[in-house]
Design an enzyme around this catalytic site. Structure first.
Site, PDB file in Angstrom:
ATOM      1  N   ASP A 169      52.060  33.430 -35.467  1.00 16.66           N
ATOM      2  CA  ASP A 169      51.063  34.514 -35.676  1.00 16.66           C
ATOM      3  C   ASP A 169      51.519  35.512 -36.519  1.00 16.66           C
ATOM      4  O   ASP A 169      50.502  36.417 -36.861  1.00 16.66           O
ATOM      5  CB  ASP A 169      50.555  34.866 -34.286  1.00 16.66           C
ATOM      6  N   GLY A 180      53.003  32.708 -25.664  1.00 13.80           N
ATOM      7  CA  GLY A 180      52.261  31.452 -25.651  1.00 13.80           C
ATOM      8  C   GLY A 180      52.192  31.211 -24.143  1.00 13.80           C
ATOM      9  O   GLY A 180      52.980  31.584 -23.061  1.00 13.80           O
ATOM     10  N   LEU A 240      52.467  46.738 -32.410  1.00 11.63           N
ATOM     11  CA  LEU A 240      52.793  48.288 -32.506  1.00 11.63           C
ATOM     12  C   LEU A 240      53.206  48.668 -31.212  1.00 11.63           C
ATOM     13  O   LEU A 240      52.610  48.696 -30.274  1.00 11.63           O
ATOM     14  CB  LEU A 240      51.840  49.131 -32.993  1.00 11.63           C
ATOM     15  N   SER A 249      42.988  30.204 -32.937  1.00 12.15           N
ATOM     16  CA  SER A 249      42.885  31.006 -31.770  1.00 12.15           C
ATOM     17  C   SER A 249      42.099  32.573 -32.074  1.00 12.15           C
ATOM     18  O   SER A 249      42.098  33.355 -31.281  1.00 12.15           O
ATOM     19  CB  SER A 249      44.291  31.369 -31.263  1.00 12.15           C
ATOM     20  N   CYS A 279      60.582  71.243  -6.818  1.00  8.07           N
ATOM     21  CA  CYS A 279      59.172  71.638  -6.789  1.00  8.07           C
ATOM     22  C   CYS A 279      58.779  72.424  -5.434  1.00  8.07           C
ATOM     23  O   CYS A 279      58.014  73.306  -5.406  1.00  8.07           O
ATOM     24  CB  CYS A 279      58.158  70.591  -6.983  1.00  8.07           C
ATOM     25  N   GLU A 320      53.898  69.530 -10.307  1.00  8.33           N
ATOM     26  CA  GLU A 320      53.598  70.827  -9.290  1.00  8.33           C
ATOM     27  C   GLU A 320      54.050  72.197 -10.135  1.00  8.33           C
ATOM     28  O   GLU A 320      53.281  73.404 -10.034  1.00  8.33           O
ATOM     29  CB  GLU A 320      54.478  70.877  -8.231  1.00  8.33           C
TER      30      GLU A 320
END
Length: 359
Positions: A202, A293, A207, A170, A86, A53
């Site tokens: 893996d 997993g 990130l 995978s 506000c 606002e």
């Protein structure tokens, strides 16, 4: 006047703050002059900075908004926090009508903003697209009402619910477009969470500015694993682990201040998730996005508020393949954990099914 279309605009504006305003809510605001013409817009851009606002009103001349209408998806605040109230600015600008999507669930505000506006002679219309406004701020609502972290799980599967073959193959189940969207989803949450098993198998980068890693026995490679090369990493380990393991991990981490070791309760050789999630909330992680997993995702499912399941039009037909939620052997169908479909979207050949916890 079509308040619903204007409220949709507020919701779209609010979404621009995703990933930047936590633990505050997502808020967008539209201001009309007395002729019902849009003269300003604003949204809460960053935690600690102006609310929606205020951003919409501060650049207007003193009389520009007089007798106008302000539309906002959440009740305007009435108290001093990091910014002034506000509601006071709305009154100061001479606004005649305030249209609100939902009342604030924060007891400091709840109803007080509306009361202050009405006492100033402002006409207040409430509950415009309330369901959509509540969905927009589902994380904030859980944080305030339940004092808990919002838990989301993401998985990518074949049509028969597999995340990998029996050999662990995978890459890749889903299309690149779907994988990009999965990365975009991460940005909506305060932190991403994964396990040592996923890191070892893996070596993902994942990130994000904040990462939660469950490494019960401190097995991961703190010097070389990709996940530790950026962002703040909170590594949760068995609080009863041998001192030698802790010392070895501490030496491996060296001077890397972005890795913090966090002891946590373990029951039956598994991290106690109730304790873990309570700890995340206490550490101001208001929402977490789980990528792991099938065993861990299954274990976390009873705590999940939302599930994102990317589904590729592929069938493995492999009974020994790895399942996306591999956590219990149900005897009766009543043992199933129930969710509701919240959304369905298509990304190239894949679809994204979004489920929400069934009330």
């Amino acid at each position: 006047m079509n308040y619903e279309s204007l409220m949709k605009k507020c919701i779209d504006l609010a979404k621009k703050g995703l990933g930047s305003v936590s633990p505050n809510p997502l808020v967008g605001c539209v201001v009309l002059n007395k002729h019902n013409k849009i003269i300003s817009e604003g949204y809460h851009e960053k935690y600690g900075e102006n609310h929606a606002e205020r951003n919409a009103l501060i650049n207007l001349n003193n009389n520009e908004a007089k007798d106008g209408t302000l539309i906002v998806n959440l009740e305007p605040c009435s108290h001093y926090g990091k910014t002034p109230p506000c509601a006071d600015l709305i009154i100061e600008k001479g606004i005649k009508n305030v249209i609100i999507g939902m009342r604030d669930v924060n007891p400091i505000v709840a109803g007080n903003g509306v009361k202050k506006l009405k006492e100033a002679g402002i006409n207040v219309v409430e509950n415009i697209l309330e369901d959509k406004c509540r969905k927009l701020n589902e994380v904030f609502i859980k944080n305030i009402v339940e004092h808990k972290t919002f838990i989301a799980i993401k998985t990518a599967t074949t049509l028969d619910g597999k995340i990998a073959t029996s050999t662990g193959s995978s890459k890749w189940i889903t299309s690149e477009t779907a994988r990009v969207e999965a990365k975009n989803l991460r940005k909506k949450y305060d932190a991403i969470l994964t396990t040592s098993s996923t890191i070892i198998a893996d070596n993902p980068t994942m990130l994000h500015s904040t990462k939660v890693i469950l490494d019960r026995n401190l097995r991961t490679d703190f010097r070389n694993a990709e996940i530790y090369k950026d962002g703040m990493c909170y590594v949760y380990y068995n609080e009863n682990i041998e001192l030698e393991c802790i010392e070895a991990a501490t030496n491996s981490i060296g001077g890397n201040s972005n890795i913090k070791l966090c002891p946590v309760k373990v029951i039956d050789n598994k991290i106690d998730l109730a304790t873990l999630f309570n700890n995340l909330y206490e550490n101001n992680i208001m929402s977490v996005f789980i990528e792991a997993g099938g065993q861990f995702c299954g274990a976390a499912l009873p705590y999940a508020d939302k599930v994102y399941q990317f589904v590729a039009p592929k069938v493995l037909g492999d009974n020994s393949g790895l399942s996306c939620f591999n956590f219990q052997k149900a005897i009766n169908i009543t043992d199933a954990i129930e969710f509701e479909f919240a959304d369905i979207k298509k990304y190239d050949s894949d679809i994204l099914l979004t489920y929400s916890r069934k009330d």
